[in-house]
Design a protein around this motif. Structure first.
Motif, mmCIF file in Angstrom:
data_model
loop_
_atom_site.group_PDB
_atom_site.id
_atom_site.type_symbol
_atom_site.label_atom_id
_atom_site.label_comp_id
_atom_site.label_asym_id
_atom_site.label_seq_id
_atom_site.Cartn_x
_atom_site.Cartn_y
_atom_site.Cartn_z
ATOM 1 N N LEU A 77 40.993 52.802 86.030
ATOM 2 C CA LEU A 77 39.614 52.381 85.869
ATOM 3 C C LEU A 77 39.230 51.455 87.009
ATOM 4 C CD1 LEU A 77 39.490 51.580 82.060
ATOM 5 C CD2 LEU A 77 38.564 53.550 83.230
ATOM 6 N N GLN A 78 37.984 51.561 87.418
ATOM 7 C CA GLN A 78 37.496 50.650 88.431
ATOM 8 C C GLN A 78 37.312 49.281 87.806
ATOM 9 O OE1 GLN A 78 33.887 52.326 89.858
ATOM 10 N NE2 GLN A 78 34.826 54.253 90.463
ATOM 11 N N GLU A 79 37.539 48.252 88.594
ATOM 12 C CA GLU A 79 37.399 46.896 88.083
ATOM 13 C C GLU A 79 35.922 46.526 87.959
ATOM 14 O OE1 GLU A 79 39.758 44.834 86.988
ATOM 15 O OE2 GLU A 79 41.196 46.426 87.323
ATOM 16 N N SER A 80 35.614 45.797 86.921
ATOM 17 C CA SER A 80 34.290 45.218 86.690
ATOM 18 C C SER A 80 33.166 46.230 86.853
ATOM 19 C CB SER A 80 34.061 44.038 87.621
ATOM 20 O OG SER A 80 35.007 43.054 87.392
ATOM 21 N N THR A 81 33.182 47.290 86.070
ATOM 22 C CA THR A 81 32.100 48.262 86.098
ATOM 23 C C THR A 81 31.291 48.148 84.827
ATOM 24 O OG1 THR A 81 33.588 49.932 85.228
ATOM 25 C CG2 THR A 81 33.306 49.878 87.600
ATOM 26 N N GLU A 82 30.083 48.626 84.901
ATOM 27 C CA GLU A 82 29.162 48.470 83.783
ATOM 28 C C GLU A 82 29.365 49.538 82.724
ATOM 29 O OE1 GLU A 82 25.168 48.273 85.206
ATOM 30 O OE2 GLU A 82 25.598 46.620 86.557
ATOM 31 N N ALA A 83 29.097 49.122 81.491
ATOM 32 C CA ALA A 83 29.129 50.018 80.339
ATOM 33 C C ALA A 83 28.035 49.552 79.388
ATOM 34 C CB ALA A 83 30.496 49.984 79.669
ATOM 35 N N ARG A 84 27.848 50.268 78.291
ATOM 36 C CA ARG A 84 26.854 49.891 77.290
ATOM 37 C C ARG A 84 27.476 50.089 75.922
ATOM 38 N NH1 ARG A 84 21.715 48.580 76.914
ATOM 39 N NH2 ARG A 84 21.218 48.819 79.089
ATOM 40 N N THR A 85 27.268 49.111 75.039
ATOM 41 C CA THR A 85 27.861 49.199 73.704
ATOM 42 C C THR A 85 27.124 50.244 72.877
ATOM 43 O OG1 THR A 85 26.463 47.397 72.922
ATOM 44 C CG2 THR A 85 28.664 46.812 73.690
ATOM 45 N N LEU A 86 27.875 50.975 72.100
ATOM 46 C CA LEU A 86 27.296 51.917 71.138
ATOM 47 C C LEU A 86 27.200 51.276 69.765
ATOM 48 C CD1 LEU A 86 29.208 55.166 72.153
ATOM 49 C CD2 LEU A 86 26.809 54.622 72.596
ATOM 50 N N THR A 87 28.196 50.442 69.450
ATOM 51 C CA THR A 87 28.207 49.721 68.174
ATOM 52 C C THR A 87 28.394 48.243 68.472
ATOM 53 O OG1 THR A 87 30.603 49.902 67.937
ATOM 54 C CG2 THR A 87 29.290 51.678 66.975
ATOM 55 N N ALA A 88 28.114 47.424 67.496
ATOM 56 C CA ALA A 88 28.342 45.989 67.658
ATOM 57 C C ALA A 88 29.847 45.726 67.690
ATOM 58 C CB ALA A 88 27.700 45.221 66.511
ATOM 59 N N ILE A 89 30.220 44.712 68.466
ATOM 60 C CA ILE A 89 31.631 44.333 68.565
ATOM 61 C C ILE A 89 31.751 42.903 68.055
ATOM 62 C CG2 ILE A 89 33.617 44.040 70.080
ATOM 63 C CD1 ILE A 89 32.307 46.030 72.017
ATOM 64 N N ALA A 90 32.345 42.763 66.870
ATOM 65 C CA ALA A 90 32.535 41.445 66.270
ATOM 66 C C ALA A 90 33.746 40.765 66.893
ATOM 67 C CB ALA A 90 32.734 41.592 64.754
ATOM 68 N N GLY A 92 37.229 39.604 67.623
ATOM 69 C CA GLY A 92 38.539 40.080 67.171
ATOM 70 C C GLY A 92 38.543 41.502 66.649
ATOM 71 N N GLN A 93 37.409 42.173 66.667
ATOM 72 C CA GLN A 93 37.305 43.545 66.159
ATOM 73 C C GLN A 93 37.043 44.523 67.306
ATOM 74 O OE1 GLN A 93 37.732 44.303 62.830
ATOM 75 N NE2 GLN A 93 38.296 42.140 62.691
ATOM 76 N N THR A 94 37.187 45.793 67.006
ATOM 77 C CA THR A 94 36.895 46.815 68.008
ATOM 78 C C THR A 94 35.561 47.467 67.704
ATOM 79 O OG1 THR A 94 38.078 48.507 66.759
ATOM 80 C CG2 THR A 94 39.335 47.321 68.433
ATOM 81 N N GLY A 95 34.962 47.971 68.741
ATOM 82 C CA GLY A 95 33.714 48.718 68.633
ATOM 83 C C GLY A 95 33.772 49.879 69.604
ATOM 84 N N ARG A 96 32.616 50.435 69.922
ATOM 85 C CA ARG A 96 32.564 51.575 70.835
ATOM 86 C C ARG A 96 31.598 51.255 71.975
ATOM 87 N NH1 ARG A 96 36.638 54.916 70.010
ATOM 88 N NH2 ARG A 96 35.559 56.535 71.111
ATOM 89 N N VAL A 97 31.974 51.682 73.179
ATOM 90 C CA VAL A 97 31.097 51.565 74.336
ATOM 91 C C VAL A 97 31.010 52.925 75.016
ATOM 92 C CG1 VAL A 97 31.595 49.132 74.767
ATOM 93 C CG2 VAL A 97 32.952 50.867 75.913
ATOM 94 N N ILE A 98 29.923 53.108 75.746
ATOM 95 C CA ILE A 98 29.802 54.306 76.562
ATOM 96 C C ILE A 98 30.133 53.887 77.994
ATOM 97 C CG2 ILE A 98 27.314 54.072 76.975
ATOM 98 C CD1 ILE A 98 28.719 57.430 76.274
ATOM 99 N N TYR A 99 31.156 54.519 78.557
ATOM 100 C CA TYR A 99 31.638 54.169 79.891
ATOM 101 C C TYR A 99 31.895 55.452 80.656
ATOM 102 C CZ TYR A 99 34.750 52.484 83.546
ATOM 103 O OH TYR A 99 35.333 52.207 84.759
ATOM 104 N N GLU A 100 31.270 55.590 81.820
ATOM 105 C CA GLU A 100 31.390 56.786 82.658
ATOM 106 C C GLU A 100 31.097 58.058 81.867
ATOM 107 O OE1 GLU A 100 35.159 56.784 84.688
ATOM 108 O OE2 GLU A 100 34.494 55.269 86.109
ATOM 109 N N GLY A 101 30.127 57.994 80.983
ATOM 110 C CA GLY A 101 29.707 59.169 80.229
ATOM 111 C C GLY A 101 30.548 59.494 79.016
ATOM 112 N N ASN A 102 31.556 58.687 78.706
ATOM 113 C CA ASN A 102 32.421 58.936 77.554
ATOM 114 C C ASN A 102 32.426 57.732 76.625
ATOM 115 O OD1 ASN A 102 33.425 61.517 78.374
ATOM 116 N ND2 ASN A 102 34.671 60.475 79.890
#
Length: 141
Positions: A77-90, A92-102
């Protein structure tokens, strides 16, 4: 048995196999070696000498070919690249982000921050299949 014909047919088979089963030119080198041994067989009638010549030529050609094959580096993975959250991330918890189209599993790198859904984030690092992110707004402050 006609040994030069045998080696020529074997060389043709290996070269044709490379067309249908690409092996990084390994089969082609075996085929080229067999064609060379077909010419050697015209003057050397001993089949055992022909086999030794074929194996030796094949190994030499394969090692010479390895010099021209580019070395593959594992995808990172490239360092420090932008993504967008799909779900909230609390915290200590996991969530989902969209990164490079996935869609990726993600955690906030700062365990005290909650990141809302549809927020821009920056990917800091990766551990396995989990991306560690921080909110883009945290970088501005």
């Amino acid at each position: 048995m006609n040994y030069p014909l045998f080696w020529a047919i074997l060389g043709a088979i290996f070269c044709l196999m490379e067309l249908f089963l690409p092996t990084g030119f390994v089969e082609s080198t075996l085929g080229v070696s067999a064609f060379i041994v077909a010419f050697i067989a015209l003057g050397v009638p001993s089949f055992s000498v022909q086999i030794v010549a074929w194996v030796t030529l094949s190994l030499v050609l394969i090692f010479l070919l390895l010099r021209f094959v580019p070395k593959r580096t594992p995808y990172s993975l490239q360092e420090s690249t932008e993504a967008r959250t799909l779900t909230a991330i609390a915290p200590g918890q996991t969530g989902r982000v969209i990164y490079e189209g996935n869609s990726w599993q993600a955690r906030c790198d700062d365990e005290t921050i909650t990141i809302g859904a549809d927020q821009p984030v920056v990917v800091v690092r990766r551990k396995g299949n989990t991306l560690y992110v921080i909110p883009e707004s945290a970088l501005r402050t």
